[in-house]
Design a protein around this motif. Structure first.
Motif, PDB file in Angstrom:
ATOM      1  N   THR A 144       0.796  -1.235   0.000  1.00 32.18           N
ATOM      2  CA  THR A 144       0.000   0.000   0.000  1.00 32.18           C
ATOM      3  C   THR A 144       0.825   1.281   0.000  1.00 32.18           C
ATOM      4  OG1 THR A 144      -0.166   0.068   2.430  1.00 32.18           O
ATOM      5  CG2 THR A 144      -1.867  -1.179   1.255  1.00 32.18           C
ATOM      6  N   ALA A 145       2.117   1.208   0.309  1.00 32.89           N
ATOM      7  CA  ALA A 145       2.957   2.417   0.343  1.00 32.89           C
ATOM      8  C   ALA A 145       3.786   2.509  -0.935  1.00 32.89           C
ATOM      9  CB  ALA A 145       3.874   2.400   1.568  1.00 32.89           C
ATOM     10  N   PHE A 146       3.795   3.673  -1.529  1.00 30.29           N
ATOM     11  CA  PHE A 146       4.453   3.888  -2.816  1.00 30.29           C
ATOM     12  C   PHE A 146       5.976   3.814  -2.668  1.00 30.29           C
ATOM     13  CE2 PHE A 146       5.544   6.956  -6.390  1.00 30.29           C
ATOM     14  CZ  PHE A 146       5.218   6.054  -7.397  1.00 30.29           C
ATOM     15  N   ASN A 147       6.616   3.040  -3.560  1.00 32.54           N
ATOM     16  CA  ASN A 147       8.087   3.002  -3.665  1.00 32.54           C
ATOM     17  C   ASN A 147       8.811   2.368  -2.485  1.00 32.54           C
ATOM     18  OD1 ASN A 147       8.449   3.969  -6.231  1.00 32.54           O
ATOM     19  ND2 ASN A 147       8.690   6.103  -5.619  1.00 32.54           N
ATOM     20  N   CYS A 154      21.139 -13.911   0.493  1.00 33.31           N
ATOM     21  CA  CYS A 154      21.791 -15.078   1.091  1.00 33.31           C
ATOM     22  C   CYS A 154      22.736 -14.681   2.222  1.00 33.31           C
ATOM     23  CB  CYS A 154      22.532 -15.861   0.013  1.00 33.31           C
ATOM     24  SG  CYS A 154      21.413 -16.604  -1.183  1.00 33.31           S
ATOM     25  N   ASP A 155      22.789 -13.378   2.533  1.00 33.22           N
ATOM     26  CA  ASP A 155      23.531 -12.921   3.714  1.00 33.22           C
ATOM     27  C   ASP A 155      22.640 -12.948   4.956  1.00 33.22           C
ATOM     28  OD1 ASP A 155      21.829 -10.899   2.948  1.00 33.22           O
ATOM     29  OD2 ASP A 155      23.404  -9.401   2.586  1.00 33.22           O
ATOM     30  N   ASN A 156      21.392 -13.511   4.808  1.00 30.96           N
ATOM     31  CA  ASN A 156      20.418 -13.642   5.906  1.00 30.96           C
ATOM     32  C   ASN A 156      19.926 -12.285   6.412  1.00 30.96           C
ATOM     33  OD1 ASN A 156      21.347 -16.255   5.594  1.00 30.96           O
ATOM     34  ND2 ASN A 156      22.578 -16.235   7.476  1.00 30.96           N
ATOM     35  N   VAL A 157      20.051 -11.266   5.582  1.00 33.26           N
ATOM     36  CA  VAL A 157      19.667  -9.896   5.964  1.00 33.26           C
ATOM     37  C   VAL A 157      18.464  -9.458   5.135  1.00 33.26           C
ATOM     38  CG1 VAL A 157      20.426  -7.483   5.952  1.00 33.26           C
ATOM     39  CG2 VAL A 157      22.006  -9.283   6.664  1.00 33.26           C
ATOM     40  N   MET A 158      17.522  -8.750   5.794  1.00 30.06           N
ATOM     41  CA  MET A 158      16.408  -8.115   5.101  1.00 30.06           C
ATOM     42  C   MET A 158      16.633  -6.605   5.095  1.00 30.06           C
ATOM     43  SD  MET A 158      12.788 -10.023   5.943  1.00 30.06           S
ATOM     44  CE  MET A 158      12.547  -9.005   7.357  1.00 30.06           C
ATOM     45  N   LEU A 159      16.482  -6.001   3.929  1.00 28.56           N
ATOM     46  CA  LEU A 159      16.626  -4.554   3.793  1.00 28.56           C
ATOM     47  C   LEU A 159      15.330  -3.957   3.251  1.00 28.56           C
ATOM     48  CD1 LEU A 159      20.181  -4.390   2.134  1.00 28.56           C
ATOM     49  CD2 LEU A 159      19.613  -4.363   4.578  1.00 28.56           C
ATOM     50  N   VAL A 160      14.972  -2.779   3.746  1.00 27.10           N
ATOM     51  CA  VAL A 160      13.795  -2.062   3.247  1.00 27.10           C
ATOM     52  C   VAL A 160      14.268  -0.753   2.640  1.00 27.10           C
ATOM     53  CG1 VAL A 160      11.555  -1.069   3.807  1.00 27.10           C
ATOM     54  CG2 VAL A 160      12.336  -3.119   5.019  1.00 27.10           C
ATOM     55  N   TRP A 161      13.856  -0.513   1.390  1.00 30.18           N
ATOM     56  CA  TRP A 161      14.346   0.638   0.617  1.00 30.18           C
ATOM     57  C   TRP A 161      13.229   1.595   0.271  1.00 30.18           C
ATOM     58  CZ3 TRP A 161      19.632   0.214  -0.575  1.00 30.18           C
ATOM     59  CH2 TRP A 161      20.197  -1.065  -0.465  1.00 30.18           C
ATOM     60  N   ASN A 162      13.581   2.873   0.187  1.00 24.69           N
ATOM     61  CA  ASN A 162      12.731   3.856  -0.471  1.00 24.69           C
ATOM     62  C   ASN A 162      13.270   3.982  -1.899  1.00 24.69           C
ATOM     63  OD1 ASN A 162      11.413   6.066  -1.526  1.00 24.69           O
ATOM     64  ND2 ASN A 162      11.722   7.379   0.259  1.00 24.69           N
ATOM     65  N   ALA A 377       5.843   6.956   0.572  1.00 24.27           N
ATOM     66  CA  ALA A 377       6.915   6.271   1.291  1.00 24.27           C
ATOM     67  C   ALA A 377       7.189   6.930   2.648  1.00 24.27           C
ATOM     68  CB  ALA A 377       8.184   6.265   0.431  1.00 24.27           C
ATOM     69  N   ASP A 378       7.274   8.251   2.667  1.00 22.92           N
ATOM     70  CA  ASP A 378       7.592   8.961   3.918  1.00 22.92           C
ATOM     71  C   ASP A 378       6.506   8.760   4.968  1.00 22.92           C
ATOM     72  OD1 ASP A 378       9.949   9.835   2.854  1.00 22.92           O
ATOM     73  OD2 ASP A 378       9.195  11.824   2.286  1.00 22.92           O
ATOM     74  N   GLU A 379       5.254   8.658   4.529  1.00 22.21           N
ATOM     75  CA  GLU A 379       4.150   8.457   5.483  1.00 22.21           C
ATOM     76  C   GLU A 379       4.273   7.092   6.156  1.00 22.21           C
ATOM     77  OE1 GLU A 379       0.573  11.140   3.519  1.00 22.21           O
ATOM     78  OE2 GLU A 379       0.955   9.145   2.692  1.00 22.21           O
ATOM     79  N   TRP A 380       4.608   6.060   5.352  1.00 19.94           N
ATOM     80  CA  TRP A 380       4.773   4.726   5.944  1.00 19.94           C
ATOM     81  C   TRP A 380       5.990   4.702   6.866  1.00 19.94           C
ATOM     82  CZ3 TRP A 380       8.597   0.890   5.541  1.00 19.94           C
ATOM     83  CH2 TRP A 380       8.253  -0.331   6.156  1.00 19.94           C
ATOM     84  N   ILE A 381       7.075   5.315   6.418  1.00 22.27           N
ATOM     85  CA  ILE A 381       8.295   5.342   7.237  1.00 22.27           C
ATOM     86  C   ILE A 381       8.036   6.044   8.572  1.00 22.27           C
ATOM     87  CG2 ILE A 381      10.633   6.320   7.350  1.00 22.27           C
ATOM     88  CD1 ILE A 381      10.734   5.867   4.249  1.00 22.27           C
ATOM     89  N   SER A 382       7.168   7.059   8.555  1.00 23.27           N
ATOM     90  CA  SER A 382       6.877   7.799   9.793  1.00 23.27           C
ATOM     91  C   SER A 382       5.942   7.040  10.728  1.00 23.27           C
ATOM     92  CB  SER A 382       6.254   9.161   9.451  1.00 23.27           C
ATOM     93  OG  SER A 382       4.939   8.989   8.938  1.00 23.27           O
ATOM     94  N   GLY A 383       5.449   5.866  10.287  1.00 24.72           N
ATOM     95  CA  GLY A 383       4.638   5.043  11.191  1.00 24.72           C
ATOM     96  C   GLY A 383       3.194   4.851  10.784  1.00 24.72           C
ATOM     97  N   GLN A 384       2.781   5.463   9.687  1.00 24.15           N
ATOM     98  CA  GLN A 384       1.388   5.323   9.264  1.00 24.15           C
ATOM     99  C   GLN A 384       1.155   3.984   8.567  1.00 24.15           C
ATOM    100  OE1 GLN A 384      -0.485   8.733   7.304  1.00 24.15           O
ATOM    101  NE2 GLN A 384       1.289   9.987   7.859  1.00 24.15           N
ATOM    102  N   ASP A 385      -0.071   3.461   8.694  1.00 23.65           N
ATOM    103  CA  ASP A 385      -0.506   2.270   7.980  1.00 23.65           C
ATOM    104  C   ASP A 385      -1.851   2.564   7.323  1.00 23.65           C
ATOM    105  OD1 ASP A 385       1.619   0.462   8.720  1.00 23.65           O
ATOM    106  OD2 ASP A 385       0.749   0.422  10.730  1.00 23.65           O
TER     107      ASP A 385
END
Length: 498
Positions: A144-147, A154-162, A377-385
């Motif tokens: 639901t959040a844009f971008n 395989c480094d067992n890491v999850m990353l979240v990007w804008n 994107a900024d709205e989701w990053i700031s905590g909105q759902d």
């Protein structure tokens, strides 16, 4: 098998049948990738079909318009900017021209495909995301959040990007002790569920970097598992039993101590890829290397997961793409479509509910997630759902007799404003809703008469509708003003001024 008991229950999806398209509608001479990674290798949206293919000296994937059929020429341009094989591709849910690709070269790239497809090989991505130290095999766009794009490697890491800015916004490096098999967002994108080589199911808040729930050993077998969030918050997993039987399990987020349902299928060793339709609550299971597609309906009644049917063909599938609901043919009661990958061919398979009526089947097509994102994107990053913004599929329906009739039927009614004081509009005024119905009747009558050219008639009807709606708005405004005047007069009478 035990799960066949579910077939006798009443359901509008009981008789869903799968049908492969004719050979002339397939895409031929596609050298599907032989990479051993357990991804679908294909991604489809209402505009394009994308397939990861074999390529020398790097990684590439093919993108063709969804209407394309026949042989793919060897000189056909491809997306070929990775330095090593591509492992996963995913279309953006909010822009049908944007696709992300993950590769063994440790990068994720985001591409903008022009309308109509590629005219020349594409080597320059609009964004390259570099943050993983090993190959990247999982992509998951935020629903639901844009971008917002989640990647896992395989480094067992999850990353979240804008993706809009190319920034890494969250990094989850300590949540998984081993290889991540799959990641799935929940309906509003506030959490993800993952399964890992340690056999555990985790529910994670990616913004806080916290593991909310853990269930050890969701499946006892050692082969790869998958997990997908359902729209009601439950989680469906696929995996293997200790005896190497393939399993499907349903879990309640509130209590992960025991599964709500477990179904065992067969002893094939192909990983089961689940595809979930939140609109119908159906789950389709495709095994890599299988010749079958199983489909189930998830309900609130025990045994919760009901086996519907099984599609079987002669040739095994290397992978498959699942078309988003916005692309299905509602005129043929098609509720799902897969693009099955053979060794050298892409074959569409339609899932259809047989209906005799020519009308739009609203019960098969509840409103579905549209292109418009609910959050930036900024709205989701700031905590909105926010839940997805839904759109109707009735606009894709073409009535067999008149193109305009359905548009007119679904046109919003104009309703007079009620002041709440009991004051009524003057008796001489016609209620707007009735006027709308009369106008619609006149428009419909005008449509069915005359022998004008079709395109001219469409323009005329549209013009008339717009002018009539404008006139009706004026009527509503005038009545609103009249009601207001009567209210003022009534108030003056009550105050003794008159």
């Amino acid at each position: 098998m035990s799960f066949r008991r579910g077939v006798v229950r009443q359901s509008k999806f009981r008789h869903v049948f799968a049908q492969a398209w004719k050979a002339e509608h397939c895409i031929d001479d596609v050298r599907v990738s032989r990479v051993t990674w357990d991804s679908p290798l294909c991604a489809v949206n209402p505009k394009f079909v994308a397939v990861i293919v074999e390529s020398g000296g790097g990684g590439a994937f093919l993108v063709v318009p969804i209407g394309k059929s026949g042989r793919i020429d060897q000189s056909c341009p491809m997306v070929c900017g990775h330095a090593a094989p591509v492992l996963d591709i995913q279309w953006s849910p909010h822009d049908d021209n944007i696709i992300a690709s993950a590769s063994e070269d440790c990068t994720v790239k985001v591409w903008q495909i022009p309308d109509g497809g590629l005219m020349a090989p594409m080597t320059e991505a609009i964004v390259t995301l570099e943050g993983h130290s090993k190959r990247v095999g999982i992509l998951a766009w935020h629903p639901t959040a844009f971008n917002i794009l989640l990647t896992a490697g395989c480094d067992n890491v999850m990353l979240v990007w804008n993706v809009g800015t190319g920034e890494l916004v969250y990094q989850l490096a300590d949540a998984h002790p081993d290889l991540i098999y799959s990641v799935s967002w929940n309906k509003n994108g506030s959490a993800v569920c993952t399964v890992c080589k340690d056999k555990a199911l985790r529910v994670i808040d990616p913004r806080r970097g916290t593991v909310l729930k853990v269930k050890e050993k969701v499946h006892d077998g050692t082969r790869p598992m998958r997990a997908v969030f359902l729209s009601d918050g439950k989680i469906l997993t696929t995996g293997f039993s200790r005896m190497s039987e393939r399993q499907l399990a349903l879990w309640d987020m509130k209590d992960l101590s025991e599964p709500m349902a477990v179904q065992e299928m067969d002893t094939s060793n192909g990983v089961l890829l689940p595809f979930y339709d939140p609109d119908t609550n159906m789950v389709y299971l495709l095994g890599k290397g299988d010749c079958t597609i199983r489909y189930f309906e998830v309900t609130e009644e025990s045994p919760y997961v009901h086996f519907l049917s099984l599609y079987s063909s002669k040739e095994p599938q290397r992978g498959a793409g699942y078309l988003s609901k916005r692309g299905v043919d509602v005129n043929k009661c098609e509720i799902a479509r897969f693009y099955k990958l053979h060794e050298r061919k892409v074959e569409p398979i339609s899932m259809t509910v047989p209906r005799k009526s020519d009308l739009f089947q609203g019960d098969l097509y509840p409103d579905t997630a549209g292109l418009e994102p609910a959050l930036l994107a900024d709205e989701w990053i700031s905590g909105q759902d926010a839940p997805p913004i839904l759109v109707t599929l009735s606009r894709g329906y073409a009535a067999p007799t008149s193109k305009h009739r359905d548009t007119i039927r679904t046109k919003p009614k104009l309703i007079s404003q009620d002041s709440g004081t009991g004051a009524a509009p003057p008796p001489s005024s016609t209620p707007p809703a009735k006027e709308v119905e009369e106008e619609e009747a006149r428009v419909t009558a005008r449509e069915t008469t005359g022998n004008m050219d079709r395109s001219k008639r469409e323009d005329d009807v549209l013009s008339e509708l717009l002018s009539e709606m404008k006139a009706l708005r004026a009527v509503v405004l005038a009545q609103s003003q009249r009601i207001e005047l009567l209210e003022r007069q009534l108030a003056r009478i009550e105050d003794g001024d008159v």
